[in-house]
Scaffold this active site. Sequence first.
Site, PDB file in Angstrom:
ATOM      1  N   ASP A   1      14.715  54.130  39.061  1.00 49.02           N
ATOM      2  CA  ASP A   1      14.283  54.929  40.208  1.00 49.02           C
ATOM      3  C   ASP A   1      13.605  56.214  39.773  1.00 49.02           C
ATOM      4  O   ASP A   1      13.598  56.567  38.590  1.00 49.02           O
ATOM      5  CB  ASP A   1      15.468  55.235  41.144  1.00 49.02           C
ATOM      6  CG  ASP A   1      16.732  55.641  40.381  1.00 49.02           C
ATOM      7  OD1 ASP A   1      16.613  56.122  39.243  1.00 49.02           O
ATOM      8  OD2 ASP A   1      17.833  55.480  40.932  1.00 49.02           O
TER       9      ASP A   1
ATOM     10  N   GLU B   1      21.218  53.082  48.774  1.00 53.55           N
ATOM     11  CA  GLU B   1      22.365  53.684  49.437  1.00 53.55           C
ATOM     12  C   GLU B   1      23.063  52.652  50.328  1.00 53.55           C
ATOM     13  O   GLU B   1      22.505  51.581  50.605  1.00 53.55           O
ATOM     14  CB  GLU B   1      21.887  54.874  50.290  1.00 53.55           C
ATOM     15  CG  GLU B   1      21.137  55.952  49.504  1.00 53.55           C
ATOM     16  CD  GLU B   1      22.055  56.857  48.680  1.00 53.55           C
ATOM     17  OE1 GLU B   1      23.178  56.450  48.324  1.00 53.55           O
ATOM     18  OE2 GLU B   1      21.631  57.994  48.386  1.00 53.55           O
TER      19      GLU B   1
ATOM     20  N   HIS C   1      26.439  53.365  45.709  1.00 57.86           N
ATOM     21  CA  HIS C   1      25.017  53.034  45.541  1.00 57.86           C
ATOM     22  C   HIS C   1      24.730  52.561  44.123  1.00 57.86           C
ATOM     23  O   HIS C   1      25.429  52.913  43.171  1.00 57.86           O
ATOM     24  CB  HIS C   1      24.111  54.190  45.968  1.00 57.86           C
ATOM     25  CG  HIS C   1      24.040  55.363  45.037  1.00 57.86           C
ATOM     26  ND1 HIS C   1      23.631  56.613  45.451  1.00 57.86           N
ATOM     27  CD2 HIS C   1      24.306  55.500  43.707  1.00 57.86           C
ATOM     28  CE1 HIS C   1      23.641  57.433  44.420  1.00 57.86           C
ATOM     29  NE2 HIS C   1      24.055  56.795  43.359  1.00 57.86           N
TER      30      HIS C   1
HETATM   31  P1  PGA Z   1      26.108  59.526  37.471  1.00 53.29           P
HETATM   32  O1  PGA Z   1      25.246  58.818  38.582  1.00 53.29           O
HETATM   33  O2  PGA Z   1      26.022  58.671  36.257  1.00 53.29           O
HETATM   34  O3  PGA Z   1      25.423  60.850  37.251  1.00 53.29           O
HETATM   35  O4  PGA Z   1      27.490  59.658  37.986  1.00 53.29           O
HETATM   36  C1  PGA Z   1      25.459  57.468  38.851  1.00 53.29           C
HETATM   37  C2  PGA Z   1      24.761  57.093  40.129  1.00 53.29           C
HETATM   38  O5  PGA Z   1      24.766  57.887  41.075  1.00 53.29           O
HETATM   39  O6  PGA Z   1      24.221  55.988  40.196  1.00 53.29           O
END
Ligand code: PGA
Length: 246
Positions: free
Chosen positions: A67, A143, A138
């Site tokens: 993304d 989401e 997500h």
């Molecule tokens: P994080 O993010 O590794 O910073 O916890 C994971 C995500 O939100 O997919």
Amino acid sequence: MRARVFPDYNAMSAAAADVVARRSNEEPSAVFMLPTGITPLGIYRRLVEMHRSEGLSFANANFFNLDEYLGLAPDHRASYHVYMKEHFYELINADPARVFVPDGTAIDPEAECERYEAAIREAGGIDVCVLGIGRNGHIGFNEPGAPFDSRTRVVELSESTRKVNASDFEADRAPERAITAGMATIFDSKSVLLLASGTNKAGAVAAAVEDDVSESMPASMLRSHPNAVLFLDEAAASDLGHGVAG
Ligand code: PGA
């Protein structure tokens, strides 16, 4: 979905890095889809180390990012272009022609999404997709509510995701939209590694593994994937029932 539980973050990261390294050794032109965030930092560190000390090469590997924020220039310090360069692509021997990150400044974002899907198809599809999980379940920026049949597209970020990521931005400037690989784009990967570390992910992990498979819990889609494995540290596995951990 099989779960592998490791004593701590470093052990989890090393094991996940081994999967990527092995695939890269077996198939030098393998196609990877990679995440940003805090969770994968340990994998990137380990892979960079293996590149430097063991000669692990990525010269022919293909990389797609999961993304990117919509509206952020590739040199914005909070962009995922910059994150990936700083933590991985510029520290290994990646070929820039084989590195793909959605262009958050594309004049026609929908066309950019189609271009991205076409590039994935042209590369032969994703061999290994590495994912984190959000506290709301997500994956990528899909989401809760993201259709399981969705492809790469422009999405609105949830308030909770914007709050979690807000520290990367000036006050109130966290982007509202992003381009994300879709749920079906992820599902089409030949193998998926879903990583989670820490107690703040335990609830999402348990819901994804033990509640109903539902678009309201995006990560639950991976339960029907033929080759998806959860990589957890003990803290992230702490809400799981006894049948799964171990
Ligand atoms: P994080 O993010 O590794 O910073 O916890 C994971 C995500 O939100 O997919």
